[in-house]
Design a protein around this motif. Structure first.
Motif, PDB file in Angstrom:
ATOM      1  N   PRO A   1       0.848  -1.194   0.000  1.00  0.00           N
ATOM      2  CA  PRO A   1       0.000   0.000   0.000  1.00  0.00           C
ATOM      3  C   PRO A   1       0.880   1.240   0.000  1.00  0.00           C
ATOM      4  O   PRO A   1       2.053   1.190   0.389  1.00  0.00           O
ATOM      5  CB  PRO A   1      -0.781  -0.134   1.319  1.00  0.00           C
ATOM      6  CG  PRO A   1       0.070  -0.996   2.192  1.00  0.00           C
ATOM      7  CD  PRO A   1       0.777  -1.947   1.270  1.00  0.00           C
ATOM      8  N   ALA A   2       0.316   2.345  -0.439  1.00  0.00           N
ATOM      9  CA  ALA A   2       1.086   3.586  -0.459  1.00  0.00           C
ATOM     10  C   ALA A   2       1.442   3.982   0.970  1.00  0.00           C
ATOM     11  O   ALA A   2       0.628   3.813   1.893  1.00  0.00           O
ATOM     12  CB  ALA A   2       0.268   4.691  -1.122  1.00  0.00           C
ATOM     13  N   PRO A   3       2.642   4.497   1.184  1.00  0.00           N
ATOM     14  CA  PRO A   3       3.023   4.879   2.553  1.00  0.00           C
ATOM     15  C   PRO A   3       2.268   6.111   3.019  1.00  0.00           C
ATOM     16  O   PRO A   3       1.882   6.964   2.228  1.00  0.00           O
ATOM     17  CB  PRO A   3       4.524   5.174   2.423  1.00  0.00           C
ATOM     18  CG  PRO A   3       4.712   5.551   0.987  1.00  0.00           C
ATOM     19  CD  PRO A   3       3.715   4.742   0.211  1.00  0.00           C
TER      20      PRO A   3
ATOM     21  N   ASN B   1      12.251  -3.070   9.573  1.00  0.00           N
ATOM     22  CA  ASN B   1      11.323  -2.288  10.377  1.00  0.00           C
ATOM     23  C   ASN B   1      11.781  -0.853  10.591  1.00  0.00           C
ATOM     24  O   ASN B   1      10.955   0.059  10.713  1.00  0.00           O
ATOM     25  CB  ASN B   1      11.076  -2.993  11.720  1.00  0.00           C
ATOM     26  CG  ASN B   1       9.983  -4.036  11.598  1.00  0.00           C
ATOM     27  OD1 ASN B   1       8.894  -3.744  11.123  1.00  0.00           O
ATOM     28  ND2 ASN B   1      10.278  -5.268  11.994  1.00  0.00           N
ATOM     29  N   ALA B   2      13.089  -0.621  10.619  1.00  0.00           N
ATOM     30  CA  ALA B   2      13.558   0.767  10.716  1.00  0.00           C
ATOM     31  C   ALA B   2      13.145   1.554   9.485  1.00  0.00           C
ATOM     32  O   ALA B   2      12.718   2.717   9.584  1.00  0.00           O
ATOM     33  CB  ALA B   2      15.080   0.784  10.881  1.00  0.00           C
ATOM     34  N   MET B   3      13.246   0.933   8.309  1.00  0.00           N
ATOM     35  CA  MET B   3      12.864   1.612   7.068  1.00  0.00           C
ATOM     36  C   MET B   3      11.342   1.771   6.968  1.00  0.00           C
ATOM     37  O   MET B   3      10.842   2.784   6.473  1.00  0.00           O
ATOM     38  CB  MET B   3      13.397   0.841   5.860  1.00  0.00           C
ATOM     39  CG  MET B   3      14.913   0.783   5.774  1.00  0.00           C
ATOM     40  SD  MET B   3      15.668   2.422   5.684  1.00  0.00           S
ATOM     41  CE  MET B   3      16.825   2.344   7.048  1.00  0.00           C
ATOM     42  N   LEU B   4      10.590   0.774   7.435  1.00  0.00           N
ATOM     43  CA  LEU B   4       9.130   0.889   7.438  1.00  0.00           C
ATOM     44  C   LEU B   4       8.684   2.039   8.336  1.00  0.00           C
ATOM     45  O   LEU B   4       7.896   2.905   7.936  1.00  0.00           O
ATOM     46  CB  LEU B   4       8.493  -0.410   7.935  1.00  0.00           C
ATOM     47  CG  LEU B   4       8.396  -1.608   6.991  1.00  0.00           C
ATOM     48  CD1 LEU B   4       7.643  -2.749   7.680  1.00  0.00           C
ATOM     49  CD2 LEU B   4       7.685  -1.248   5.689  1.00  0.00           C
ATOM     50  N   THR B   5       9.185   2.030   9.573  1.00  0.00           N
ATOM     51  CA  THR B   5       8.696   2.972  10.577  1.00  0.00           C
ATOM     52  C   THR B   5       9.048   4.413  10.227  1.00  0.00           C
ATOM     53  O   THR B   5       8.242   5.332  10.439  1.00  0.00           O
ATOM     54  CB  THR B   5       9.279   2.608  11.958  1.00  0.00           C
ATOM     55  OG1 THR B   5       9.011   1.215  12.223  1.00  0.00           O
ATOM     56  CG2 THR B   5       8.640   3.439  13.047  1.00  0.00           C
ATOM     57  N   THR B   6      10.230   4.633   9.688  1.00  0.00           N
ATOM     58  CA  THR B   6      10.621   5.996   9.321  1.00  0.00           C
ATOM     59  C   THR B   6       9.964   6.448   8.022  1.00  0.00           C
ATOM     60  O   THR B   6      10.012   7.632   7.686  1.00  0.00           O
ATOM     61  CB  THR B   6      12.149   6.092   9.167  1.00  0.00           C
ATOM     62  OG1 THR B   6      12.596   5.101   8.235  1.00  0.00           O
ATOM     63  CG2 THR B   6      12.846   5.883  10.500  1.00  0.00           C
ATOM     64  N   GLY B   7       9.340   5.496   7.298  1.00  0.00           N
ATOM     65  CA  GLY B   7       8.747   5.840   6.014  1.00  0.00           C
ATOM     66  C   GLY B   7       7.241   5.886   5.992  1.00  0.00           C
ATOM     67  O   GLY B   7       6.628   5.921   4.920  1.00  0.00           O
ATOM     68  N   GLY B   8       6.602   5.857   7.171  1.00  0.00           N
ATOM     69  CA  GLY B   8       5.154   5.992   7.208  1.00  0.00           C
ATOM     70  C   GLY B   8       4.395   4.686   7.279  1.00  0.00           C
ATOM     71  O   GLY B   8       3.173   4.661   7.109  1.00  0.00           O
ATOM     72  N   TYR B   9       5.093   3.583   7.552  1.00  0.00           N
ATOM     73  CA  TYR B   9       4.434   2.286   7.751  1.00  0.00           C
ATOM     74  C   TYR B   9       4.539   1.878   9.218  1.00  0.00           C
ATOM     75  O   TYR B   9       5.238   2.515  10.009  1.00  0.00           O
ATOM     76  CB  TYR B   9       5.096   1.223   6.885  1.00  0.00           C
ATOM     77  CG  TYR B   9       4.898   1.398   5.386  1.00  0.00           C
ATOM     78  CD1 TYR B   9       3.696   1.080   4.766  1.00  0.00           C
ATOM     79  CD2 TYR B   9       5.953   1.861   4.591  1.00  0.00           C
ATOM     80  CE1 TYR B   9       3.535   1.219   3.401  1.00  0.00           C
ATOM     81  CE2 TYR B   9       5.801   2.002   3.217  1.00  0.00           C
ATOM     82  CZ  TYR B   9       4.580   1.686   2.631  1.00  0.00           C
ATOM     83  OH  TYR B   9       4.428   1.824   1.274  1.00  0.00           O
TER      84      TYR B   9
END
Length: 514
Positions: free
Chosen positions: A271-273, A457-465
């Motif tokens: 899904p879009a972030p 998870n670091a990339m997810l969390t900092t990117g709006g996921y």
């Protein structure tokens, strides 16, 4: 009669002498029968097929795929050396794959040898050899990085493969053409064989990847010898040229091309972030709430026997490093995971506050790794030098066809990994490909899976996921998806698994384990 351990030591000495002499494969006639039987019973020798044996380790299960896939290259090389001397090589197309950074052997390896008999030799775990009676051999050499397999040289393999190679293996063909440093090496077999049609295909390929000067030199040299050449573009779709002025190794080129090819498939699955979180404290509180569940599943996936109670004990500070807990590897894993998790949260907090346009990870990752294993060093389970950096030995993944990069290739590829991650604009691509490429390279002796999930998870969390956990119950699906991506270049199963887990846990986070 001497005791059993004395007899076993004698047999092991004989086996060690054979290996010291360079034997990667053991024939029945190499060892006396009693010594051979003793080594097999103790787990130091494993029969591949009648009369041919492979050194193994007693701490792996009998029939385990780990022993076979770790030694498959060496066994094939040793078997072919015993049968054919130096008059053999891997088929040109498979030689080209291995020379362009492919780390997975096909289930059936094709061997060319004038003395072969066009037979199939069955090997363990559904693998096999096809021994092709070749009317001629191409120039070849044994490569240490390929486990001693004799591979056709880059230039001769390019001349030998047919046009189908460029449509079926465009990534490897692209890397092979870009890896030609001296065009004269390619011209010699072309001129000697009068291969005008092949020269046209290779010249067209060179032009397609942006090496027009090389293409012009090839055509000019062939025409000077009276051989007519008509350049033709061999790729079904014109390759995207890679940036970078200096020549790069095949492993680095493969890394860049794989990232290019895979990123859109990841974007299509996710899904879009959303916008990056504005409330840093609330985000960190959410991560803290998921910590017990995350640690339980991530450590359990790696095979550690970790209970929620142990994780809570560590987090609450009740864990006693000088007491009984210090004697267990599992406790060290839990302590290290907590320390690393704290540093991952620090990275996320800094990134959310600074909102950088690029996502540098090198320094942060080194800190995560040291935190993950420093409790084991303090307890004396690991040496202090184990925290130094990238691995210095080859590693293998249990049950996987894919063989991680050599220690030399790791040092070439990790700076490029950090560069690709830092420059990637899409958060889902950073997360999924950051995870996958890290495991694909496998830069450390241990901890690669846990660190890859931290990167994810670091990339997810900092990117709006949302922080997303891979459940232990889906370990098999997860490992199979990683194998599809590593061995066959198929990223969609892994991207789809991660995207589905994200959607599920966005509305219903995994419950704390009971």
């Amino acid at each position: 009669m001497p005791p059993l351990h004395t007899l076993l030591a004698k047999s092991l000495t004989l086996l060690a002498e054979l290996q010291k002499a360079g034997k990667h494969v053991i024939r029945g006639s190499d060892l006396p029968r009693m010594d051979r039987q003793r080594l097999i019973k103790a787990g130091f020798l494993e029969e591949v097929f009648r009369g041919w044996y492979l050194p193994s380790r007693p701490d792996t299960h009998a029939g385990s795929s780990a022993t076979w896939f770790a030694s498959m290259r060496e066994f094939i090389a040793g078997y072919c050396d015993e049968r054919f001397g130096v008059d053999w090589h891997v088929s040109p197309d498979q030689s080209l794959m291995l020379r362009t950074g492919e780390r997975t052997l096909p289930k059936q390896v094709q061997i060319w040898a004038p003395e072969a008999n066009n037979q199939v030799v069955a090997l363990p775990h559904a693998c096999s050899l096809f021994l092709y009676r070749a009317p001629r051999l191409w120039q070849s050499e044994a490569l240490t990085d390929a486990g001693g397999l004799r591979l056709a040289t880059l230039a001769h393999a390019l001349v030998a493969v047919g046009p189908a190679f460029f449509s079926q293996q465009p990534l490897a063909a692209r890397i092979a053409l870009a890896s030609v440093n001296d065009v004269s090496e390619l011209l010699r077999p072309l001129l000697d064989g009068g291969h005008g049609h092949i020269a046209g295909r290779l010249a067209g390929g060179m032009r397609a990847i942006g090496r027009g000067d090389v293409a012009d030199e090839m055509v000019s040299a062939m025409r000077s010898a009276g051989i007519e050449v008509k350049a033709s573009q061999p790729f079904e779709a014109a390759p995207t040229p890679l940036s970078g002025a200096r020549p790069e190794s095949p492993y680095v080129q493969r890394l860049r091309l794989m990232w290019q090819q895979m990123r859109q498939e990841v974007i299509d699955e996710f899904p879009a972030p959303s916008k990056a979180p504005q409330d840093v404290d609330a985000t960190l509180k959410s991560l803290e709430d998921r910590y017990i569940t995350d640690a339980y599943h991530s450590l359990s996936i790696e095979g550690y026997r970790v209970t929620p109670e142990l994780i809570e004990k560590v987090r609450s500070g009740l864990w006693q490093p000088d007491g009984e807990d210090a004697k267990t590897r599992d406790a060290m894993a839990a302590k290290g995971y907590y320390e690393a998790h704290v540093k991952v949260k620090d990275y996320i907090a800094q990134a959310l506050s600074a909102r950088p346009e690029r996502w540098p990870l090198h320094d942060a990752l080194a800190g995560w790794y040291r935190a993950l294993f420093s409790p084991s060093v303090v307890a004396g389970i690991l040496k202090a030098s184990d925290l130094a950096g990238w691995r210095n030995e080859q590693v293998f993944i249990q049950g996987a066809l894919h063989v991680p990069l050599s220690k030399e290739a790791v040092r070439e590829c990790m700076p490029v990994f950090f560069e690709l991650l830092a420059d990637e604009p899409h958060a889902a691509v950073r997360a999924v490909l950051g995870h996958f490429f890290f495991v694909y390279i496998h830069p450390y002796m241990d901890g690669n899976g846990r660190l890859a999930r931290f990167i994810f998870n670091a990339m997810l969390t900092t990117g709006g996921y949302e922080w997303t956990i891979v459940p232990l119950e889906q370990r098999q699906t997860y490992m199979e998806a990683l194998e599809r991506a590593s061995s066959y270049g198929e990223i969609q199963p892994l991207a789809r698994l991660f995207a589905n887990l994200l959607r599920q846990q966005r509305t219903a986070p995994l419950p704390r384990p009971q």
